[in-house]
Enzyme design. Structure first.
Site, PDB file in Angstrom:
ATOM      1  N   ARG A 171      38.498  25.085  26.565  1.00 35.67           N
ATOM      2  CA  ARG A 171      37.373  25.674  27.311  1.00 35.67           C
ATOM      3  C   ARG A 171      36.167  25.626  26.383  1.00 35.67           C
ATOM      4  O   ARG A 171      36.182  26.208  25.297  1.00 35.67           O
ATOM      5  CB  ARG A 171      37.683  27.123  27.719  1.00 35.67           C
ATOM      6  CG  ARG A 171      36.453  27.843  28.221  1.00 35.67           C
ATOM      7  CD  ARG A 171      36.758  29.148  28.901  1.00 35.67           C
ATOM      8  NE  ARG A 171      37.300  28.914  30.229  1.00 35.67           N
ATOM      9  CZ  ARG A 171      37.362  29.843  31.190  1.00 35.67           C
ATOM     10  NH1 ARG A 171      36.940  31.076  30.958  1.00 35.67           N
ATOM     11  NH2 ARG A 171      37.857  29.551  32.372  1.00 35.67           N
ATOM     12  N   ARG A 201      46.383  30.355  39.641  1.00 38.46           N
ATOM     13  CA  ARG A 201      46.071  29.661  38.395  1.00 38.46           C
ATOM     14  C   ARG A 201      47.362  29.442  37.602  1.00 38.46           C
ATOM     15  O   ARG A 201      47.593  28.391  37.008  1.00 38.46           O
ATOM     16  CB  ARG A 201      45.081  30.489  37.544  1.00 38.46           C
ATOM     17  CG  ARG A 201      43.697  30.636  38.142  1.00 38.46           C
ATOM     18  CD  ARG A 201      42.948  29.322  38.188  1.00 38.46           C
ATOM     19  NE  ARG A 201      42.828  28.730  36.875  1.00 38.46           N
ATOM     20  CZ  ARG A 201      41.909  29.075  35.956  1.00 38.46           C
ATOM     21  NH1 ARG A 201      41.005  29.989  36.236  1.00 38.46           N
ATOM     22  NH2 ARG A 201      41.863  28.472  34.774  1.00 38.46           N
ATOM     23  N   ASP A 255      30.255  31.795  43.509  1.00 40.28           N
ATOM     24  CA  ASP A 255      30.568  32.062  42.098  1.00 40.28           C
ATOM     25  C   ASP A 255      29.385  32.828  41.523  1.00 40.28           C
ATOM     26  O   ASP A 255      28.328  32.941  42.152  1.00 40.28           O
ATOM     27  CB  ASP A 255      30.789  30.714  41.376  1.00 40.28           C
ATOM     28  CG  ASP A 255      31.239  30.869  39.922  1.00 40.28           C
ATOM     29  OD1 ASP A 255      31.683  31.974  39.551  1.00 40.28           O
ATOM     30  OD2 ASP A 255      31.132  29.892  39.162  1.00 40.28           O
ATOM     31  N   GLN A 276      40.632  25.511  38.116  1.00 39.39           N
ATOM     32  CA  GLN A 276      40.373  26.501  39.169  1.00 39.39           C
ATOM     33  C   GLN A 276      40.519  25.866  40.548  1.00 39.39           C
ATOM     34  O   GLN A 276      41.011  26.491  41.483  1.00 39.39           O
ATOM     35  CB  GLN A 276      38.956  27.084  39.005  1.00 39.39           C
ATOM     36  CG  GLN A 276      38.637  28.158  40.016  1.00 39.39           C
ATOM     37  CD  GLN A 276      39.479  29.414  39.831  1.00 39.39           C
ATOM     38  OE1 GLN A 276      39.543  29.962  38.735  1.00 39.39           O
ATOM     39  NE2 GLN A 276      40.119  29.895  40.899  1.00 39.39           N
ATOM     40  N   CYS A 316      36.154  32.312  42.174  1.00 46.30           N
ATOM     41  CA  CYS A 316      37.048  32.072  41.039  1.00 46.30           C
ATOM     42  C   CYS A 316      37.227  33.307  40.158  1.00 46.30           C
ATOM     43  O   CYS A 316      38.192  33.392  39.408  1.00 46.30           O
ATOM     44  CB  CYS A 316      36.555  30.890  40.218  1.00 46.30           C
ATOM     45  SG  CYS A 316      34.968  31.170  39.405  1.00 46.30           S
ATOM     46  N   HIS A 355      35.286  22.688  36.374  1.00 45.66           N
ATOM     47  CA  HIS A 355      36.375  23.665  36.199  1.00 45.66           C
ATOM     48  C   HIS A 355      37.543  23.218  37.087  1.00 45.66           C
ATOM     49  O   HIS A 355      37.887  23.883  38.077  1.00 45.66           O
ATOM     50  CB  HIS A 355      35.880  25.058  36.576  1.00 45.66           C
ATOM     51  CG  HIS A 355      36.768  26.178  36.127  1.00 45.66           C
ATOM     52  ND1 HIS A 355      37.902  25.975  35.346  1.00 45.66           N
ATOM     53  CD2 HIS A 355      36.704  27.519  36.358  1.00 45.66           C
ATOM     54  CE1 HIS A 355      38.474  27.152  35.113  1.00 45.66           C
ATOM     55  NE2 HIS A 355      37.777  28.093  35.706  1.00 45.66           N
TER      56      HIS A 355
HETATM   57  N1  NVA Z   1      30.755  29.370  36.614  1.00 45.26           N
HETATM   58  C1  NVA Z   1      31.438  30.354  35.819  1.00 45.26           C
HETATM   59  C2  NVA Z   1      32.912  30.298  36.058  1.00 45.26           C
HETATM   60  C3  NVA Z   1      33.704  31.337  35.312  1.00 45.26           C
HETATM   61  C4  NVA Z   1      35.183  31.203  35.511  1.00 45.26           C
HETATM   62  C5  NVA Z   1      31.130  30.131  34.348  1.00 45.26           C
HETATM   63  O1  NVA Z   1      31.082  28.974  33.913  1.00 45.26           O
HETATM   64  O2  NVA Z   1      30.917  31.111  33.634  1.00 45.26           O
HETATM   65  N1   CP Z   2      38.261  31.927  36.891  1.00 40.64           N
HETATM   66  C1   CP Z   2      38.384  31.861  35.562  1.00 40.64           C
HETATM   67  O1   CP Z   2      38.407  30.788  34.953  1.00 40.64           O
HETATM   68  O2   CP Z   2      38.497  33.070  34.949  1.00 40.64           O
HETATM   69  P1   CP Z   2      38.473  33.381  33.375  1.00 40.64           P
HETATM   70  O3   CP Z   2      37.058  33.095  32.900  1.00 40.64           O
HETATM   71  O4   CP Z   2      38.837  34.819  33.279  1.00 40.64           O
HETATM   72  O5   CP Z   2      39.450  32.487  32.691  1.00 40.64           O
END
Ligand code: NVA
Ligand code: CP
Length: 307
Positions: A108, A291, A223, A138, A263, A135
């Site tokens: 990540r 997930r 989101d 997800q 998500c 992502h």
């Molecule tokens: N769009 C959000 C998703 C978090 C799971 C981010 O990148 O922070």
């Molecule tokens: N939806 C998701 O990826 O959640 P986290 O940021 O908690 O991993």
């Protein structure tokens, strides 16, 4: 460590064929049932997943770590703060070293290019667990959740309301891979990548209001308005996204049996109303749980197809 000749990576949803994606979702549903029945499925006995987190996480970390344990393996949490990655060791070197010690790597991070560079130098499968651009993990969970509640997404219409962010961009890929139409409403200046829109224009309808996007759709998704790394823009974004909250009123434009997904983490009173999030048409808790199952199926698939 098992030496692998050509690892299969999962950096975007396009890394699986449509048939492979369907097989992973079917397997996720099977693995969920096996877990519920208490039946063993220890595909990863004595093997290790390396998890590199350059951004925060609850669901992703717990689902990968729990999933690996349930499959007989082990997961290592690696943060840049405590590894040489945070002190500037090149991605390419880290990839070669880690992939000699672990059997899969999950990352990540910020720039999508980072996962691509890591994958190019890794001899074990690399999974994108969120970048600024995509992502895809997800999306596996979202697809599984829709299939469980309503059946195939093929021929359906999905609305994206809000930021043209990593999730939105992965939804564009999902529209292609699952054969649905994606109707999106993003405020001016917050559209997804123009090349992506151009490449998948046969799947995407850009709408000028949330109501227009949501009308007669089967699934409505949103989101956060400020993703990780955009904390400084939070206030400006709240202004720009006024009128883009998904609530019962907006959902009333969708089909009567339409589902709502997010998500998570969700910001109640911002991109989604508290009432909608807690309503039965909101399947966000199943979505979060999936997930776990979807990524177990993904890891098993990548492992089996990398040998
Ligand atoms: N769009 C959000 C998703 C978090 C799971 C981010 O990148 O922070
Ligand atoms: N939806 C998701 O990826 O959640 P986290 O940021 O908690 O991993």
């Amino acid at each position: 460590m098992a030496q692998m000749k050509k690892p299969r990576h999962f950096l975007t949803l396009l890394d699986l064929t449509k048939d492979e994606l369907k097989a992973v979702i079917d397997r996720a549903i099977e693995l969920k049932a096996l877990l519920r029945e208490g039946k063993p499925h220890e595909h990863f006995n004595n093997r290790v997943l390396g998890m590199i987190f350059e951004k925060s996480s609850t669901r992703t970390r717990v689902s990968f770590e729990a999933g690996m344990a349930q499959m007989g393996g082990h997961a290592l949490f690696l943060s840049p703060r405590d590894t040489q990655l945070g002190r500037g060791e090149p991605i390419e070197d880290s990839a070669r070293v880690l992939s000699r010690m672990v059997d899969l790597v999950m990352i990540r991070t910020f720039a999508h290019e980072t996962v691509e560079r890591f994958a190019a130098y890794s001899n074990v499968p690399v999974i994108n667990a969120l970048t600024d651009a995509h992502h895809p993990c997800q999306l596996l969970a979202d697809i599984q959740t829709y299939v469980e509640h309503r059946g195939s997404l093929s021929g359906k219409t999905v609305a994206w309301v809000g930021d043209g962010n990593n999730m939105c961009q992965s939804y564009i890929h999902a529209a292609e891979q699952c054969d649905f139409e994606l109707r999106m409403a993003c405020p001016d200046g917050f559209a997804p990548d123009a090349n992506l829109l151009e490449n998948f224009k046969h799947r995407v309808v850009v709408c000028s209001t949330p109501e227009e996007a949501v009308r007669d759709t089967d699934l409505v998704v949103t989101d956060t308005w400020a993703s990780m790394g955009q904390e400084d823009e939070k206030q400006a974004r709240e202004k720009a996204f006024a009128g883009y909250q998904v609530d019962h009123e907006l959902m009333s434009f969708a089909k009567p049996d339409a589902l709502f997904m997010h998500c998570l983490p969700a910001y109640r009173g911002k991109e989604v109303s508290n009432e909608l999030l807690e309503d039965p048409e909101s399947v966000v808790w199943d979505e979060a749980e999936n997930r776990l199952h979807a990524q177990k199926a993904l890891m098993e698939f990548l492992d089996k197809h990398s040998r």
